[in-house]
Design an enzyme around this catalytic site. Structure first.
Site, PDB file in Angstrom:
ATOM      1  N   GLU A   1      69.622  53.003  85.557  1.00  0.00           N
ATOM      2  CA  GLU A   1      69.564  53.915  86.711  1.00  0.00           C
ATOM      3  C   GLU A   1      70.336  53.359  87.911  1.00  0.00           C
ATOM      4  O   GLU A   1      71.101  54.085  88.543  1.00  0.00           O
ATOM      5  CB  GLU A   1      68.109  54.209  87.114  1.00  0.00           C
ATOM      6  CG  GLU A   1      67.118  54.384  85.979  1.00  0.00           C
ATOM      7  CD  GLU A   1      67.472  55.451  84.976  1.00  0.00           C
ATOM      8  OE1 GLU A   1      68.040  56.478  85.376  1.00  0.00           O
ATOM      9  OE2 GLU A   1      67.177  55.249  83.776  1.00  0.00           O
TER      10      GLU A   1
ATOM     11  N   PRO B   1      76.102  40.770  78.442  1.00  0.00           N
ATOM     12  CA  PRO B   1      77.050  40.982  79.543  1.00  0.00           C
ATOM     13  C   PRO B   1      78.071  42.088  79.292  1.00  0.00           C
ATOM     14  O   PRO B   1      78.403  42.845  80.191  1.00  0.00           O
ATOM     15  CB  PRO B   1      77.747  39.626  79.670  1.00  0.00           C
ATOM     16  CG  PRO B   1      76.806  38.641  79.058  1.00  0.00           C
ATOM     17  CD  PRO B   1      76.073  39.376  77.987  1.00  0.00           C
TER      18      PRO B   1
HETATM   19 MO1  MOS Z   1      67.072  58.350  81.993  1.00  0.00          MO
HETATM   20  S1  MOS Z   1      67.199  59.811  83.435  1.00  0.00           S
HETATM   21  O1  MOS Z   1      65.551  57.737  82.201  1.00  0.00           O
HETATM   22  O2  MOS Z   1      67.557  58.892  80.532  1.00  0.00           O
END
Ligand code: MOS
Length: 749
Positions: A716, A643
């Site tokens: 991401e 966490p």
């Molecule tokens: Mo990331 S853009 O998969 O380091």
């Protein structure tokens, strides 16, 4: 799976296991390896963007003190992997190939490395490099994206295979856009952005024998890099050792092998000494990739009730002339909302620039800027709350793959985020809320990224003292991978974190992919889980044979370690001390190596992580200054294993999103095809004063269809959707729709 694994009340989130090493400077990065007899290389880059090298005058440099060698295409040793195109049946591969440094006299981009000066110290190499004189035959270059968009082409992969992710895509009625009552049609531009991690790209290359190479290199994949250079030198993979114990941020630019790495390896071979090469900050702008400038156009149509009818999404991204770089800019448009008709067109624009590479969130973050801005534009056009508009077009299954989601808890994100940001204060009419002089606006943006699990192998050893030591080749570019893996092991075994070590970042360790595409916790985590369970199996077998029937029918989930004892769940009387058990069996440790890889679920379910960012901004009406006042990040990333580091990762992603929305812009002077922004004085990234209170909410529900740890990945989605959320908030504050990032004050006044 032990239920306790998911129960956060049962364990205390770990602090970073490598935190102390990092803050005390004890963590050793690629540039910090000092080898005996080491030399230093400095790269000289091309001053033109296209043409050929006419001559290299290195006489003065050769005479300079300490200079050992000056390496260029004129005198470079043979690199077996650097072959002319067409000399091998499978070459050139689809979409070109990476730049072969020092291969010939051709110049493809400004600051392309063309000479390496090797000297006995860094300063001597720098001085030597300053004396090298190069003459060129210049050709007319094309670097101007906007002026050359008509030259964009279909990616080679798409030409070859109509099912390629970059191929043209049509779902439903292709002319649906034309006849719908509400239409939005707009173009969006994202400038070139640079990763700019704190740590400069660095490599120390050492040929231990003629066919044995060790590199201390800043990379995101030790095994992928091992393969690349084994191939480049035509030596067995096991003869290449790649060490990347610590990586000081990367954001994607360590996902590709770059010319400076080849240059250092060539130099080390040529001068027969270990060679260290550290890029300058300026070279970080030209030699290690970037987020490509991308133009997008969206046509979106809806009914008057707000039901999406069609989305047409086009994109053109820039690439180099020698290597095609493609990314998933348009994929989420196909699956995020319930639109019966969707068309996507992806094109590449080759320019005289270096090859781009994935940069955090990569194409999905770029695509989300257009898609989520367009969603906001449509909500405004039909006078609907943007959350209600999204909920009305929510998809309960993946309309692209035509499969159920493994899990999707995006509704929870909308609900929670709405409360936390204070969405009820938002006004539907832009420009109608003020706080003193400042205009106030609220915005939101959704993000998604595939839960990309790959194979991974972990070796685990448990010794008689109850210490668990694991090894895996995965890298940690910053998110705290060892911490997360220690947490997985601790939750699985009950062994306390102080007694667990996770070694990573070496190609000598068991196989793992690269750290990229949010795939580490869901790939390596299951291997840790498998290794811990295999150790438990061994213990059960030993305990059953020596200690009677209580353990005979136990399964790995039934046993846990506590204070040096192995306890059988539900039968607290059945326990045995680990050291007694090992002594009885005359062993001082047990070990196992376990691989874990994706099964068949990917064929039945669409697996994705989702995020939702809510933003509140202040915009000054006379100066156009934008202050982000608050961000609420909500994520459905499956199980949140660690966490504390997960929260940090979300904060980092949101910070990157502020940069993307408001500051980052690599500006090129097209007269020379050269960047003018080459340092942090000109290329702006958020500093502390730019970053507001960032709140993080995790749905934290496991996705056990995705992987046994239940994680869907976080890296991401932490940034995808942030930039449009800010742009949408700025629109809500001002009524100004900025479609070309970054949103600098001049665009608002
Ligand atoms: Mo990331 S853009 O998969 O380091």
């Amino acid at each position: 799976m032990n239920e306790a694994f998911f129960d956060k009340k049962q364990y205390k989130p770990l602090d970073r296991v490598d935190g102390r090493l990092k803050v005390t400077g004890a963590a050793k990065y690629s540039a910090e390896y000092a080898l005996p007899n080491m030399a230093y290389a400095v790269l000289v880059g091309s001053k033109i963007a296209k043409g050929t090298i006419k001559s290299i005058d290195s006489k003065a440099a050769e005479r300079a003190p300490g200079v050992i060698a000056i390496i260029s295409h004129l005198n470079v040793i043979k690199v077996p992997g650097h072959r002319p195109e067409g000399t091998h049946p499978s070459e050139p591969p689809t979409g070109g190939q990476p730049l072969r440094v020092f291969f010939d006299n051709k110049i493809y981009s400004n600051d392309q490395p063309i000479v390496a000066v090797v000297a006995s110290s860094l300063e001597k190499a720098q001085y030597g490099a300053s004396l090298v004189k190069i003459q060129y035959d210049k050709q007319e270059h094309k670097t101007d994206f906007d002026g050359n968009m008509q030259s964009a082409v279909l990616a080679a992969a798409a030409k070859k295979n109509p099912k390629s992710p970059t191929a043209d895509y049509d779902r439903g009625q292709t002319d649906a856009f034309q006849s719908a009552p509400f239409k939005v049609e707009a173009e969006y531009v994202l400038p070139t952005e640079m990763h700019n991690p704190m740590e400069l790209q660095a490599i120390t290359a050492h040929w231990e024998a003629d066919d044995r190479l060790t590199i201390y290199d800043k990379v995101q994949g030790t095994k992928t890099t091992q393969k690349t250079f084994a191939k480049e030198w035509n030596i067995p993979e096991q003869n290449v050792k790649v060490i990347a114990t610590f990586v000081g941020g990367a954001f994607g630019n360590g996902l590709h092998s770059w010319p400076h790495e080849s240059a250092a390896i060539i130099a080390a071979k040529q001068v027969k000494r270990p060679v260290k090469l550290v890029l300058t900050r300026e070279q970080m702008f030209t030699m290690v990739g970037y987020r490509p400038r991308t133009w997008q156009k969206i046509q979106m149509a809806a009914t008057k009730e707000g039901k999406l009818v069609a989305i047409n999404h086009q994109s053109i991204g820039q690439t180099s002339t020698y290597e095609e770089f493609t990314e998933s800019t348009l994929q989420q448009t196909r699956m995020m909302y319930a639109s019966p008709a969707v068309s996507t067109r992806y094109r590449l624009l080759p320019l005289n620039v270096a090859t781009p590479i994935w940069m955090r969130g990569p194409g999905e973050a770029t695509g989300a800027f257009a898609l989520e801005s367009a969603m906001d534009e449509m909500a405004h056009a039909i006078e609907m709350d943007p959350i209600d508009f999204r909920l009305l077009n929510y998809t309960e299954s993946d309309p692209d793959k035509n499969m159920p989601w493994s899990t999707k808890y995006l509704r929870e994100c909308y609900e929670e985020g709405k409360e936390r940001i204070g969405w009820k204060n938002r006004k539907l009419k832009p420009g109608s809320l003020r706080d003193g002089e400042w205009l106030v606006g609220y915005g939101m943006g959704t993000g998604t990224f595939g839960a990309n699990r790959g194979p991974a192998t972990v070796r685990a050893e448990l010794d008689i003292h109850g210490k668990l030591v694991m090894h895996c080749a995965i890298t940690d570019i910053g998110p705290g991978t060892a911490t997360a893996m220690v947490q997985v092991a601790s939750n699985t075994t009950g062994i306390t974190a102080e007694n667990i070590v996770f070694h990573l970042g070496s190609s000598e360790f068991p196989d793992a992919g690269l750290q990229g595409g949010s795939s580490t916790v869901n790939s390596v985590g299951p291997a840790v889980l498998a290794a811990c369970n295999a150790l438990k199996e061994q213990i059960i077998t030993m305990a059953a044979s020596k200690n009677g029937t209580a353990f005979a029918s136990a399964r790995p989930d039934d046993i846990m370690f506590e204070k040096g004892e192995i306890q059988l769940a539900g039968k607290s009387s059945a326990k045995i001390s680990l050291s007694d058990l090992f002594k009885q069996n005359n062993i001082d440790k047990i070990e196992t190596t376990q691989e874990s890889k994706p099964g068949e679920n990917g064929k039945k379910y669409s697996m994705n992580a989702f995020s939702m960012h809510f933003v509140m901004v202040h915009v000054h009406p006379s100066t156009g200054q934008v202050r982000v006042k608050k961000i609420v990040c909500c994520a459905d990333a499956g199980t949140i294993v660690s966490p504390k580091t997960a929260e940090s990762q979300m904060i980092g992603g949101a910070t990157g999103g502020i940069g993307m929305a408001l500051m980052e812009d690599a500006v090129m002077d097209h007269r020379f095809g050269r960047y003018v922004t080459k340092d942090f004085g000109d290329y702006h990234v958020p500093v502390h004063a730019d970053v507001p209170d960032i709140e993080v909410y995790f749905v934290d529900k496991p996705d056990l269809l995705a992987d046994p740890v239940g994680s869907k990945g976080l890296g991401e989605i932490a940034i995808i959707g942030v930039a449009p959320a800010i742009a949408n908030a700025v629109f809500n504050a001002t009524g100004r729709r900025v479609r070309t990032l970054p949103i600098t004050p001049d665009k608002l006044i």
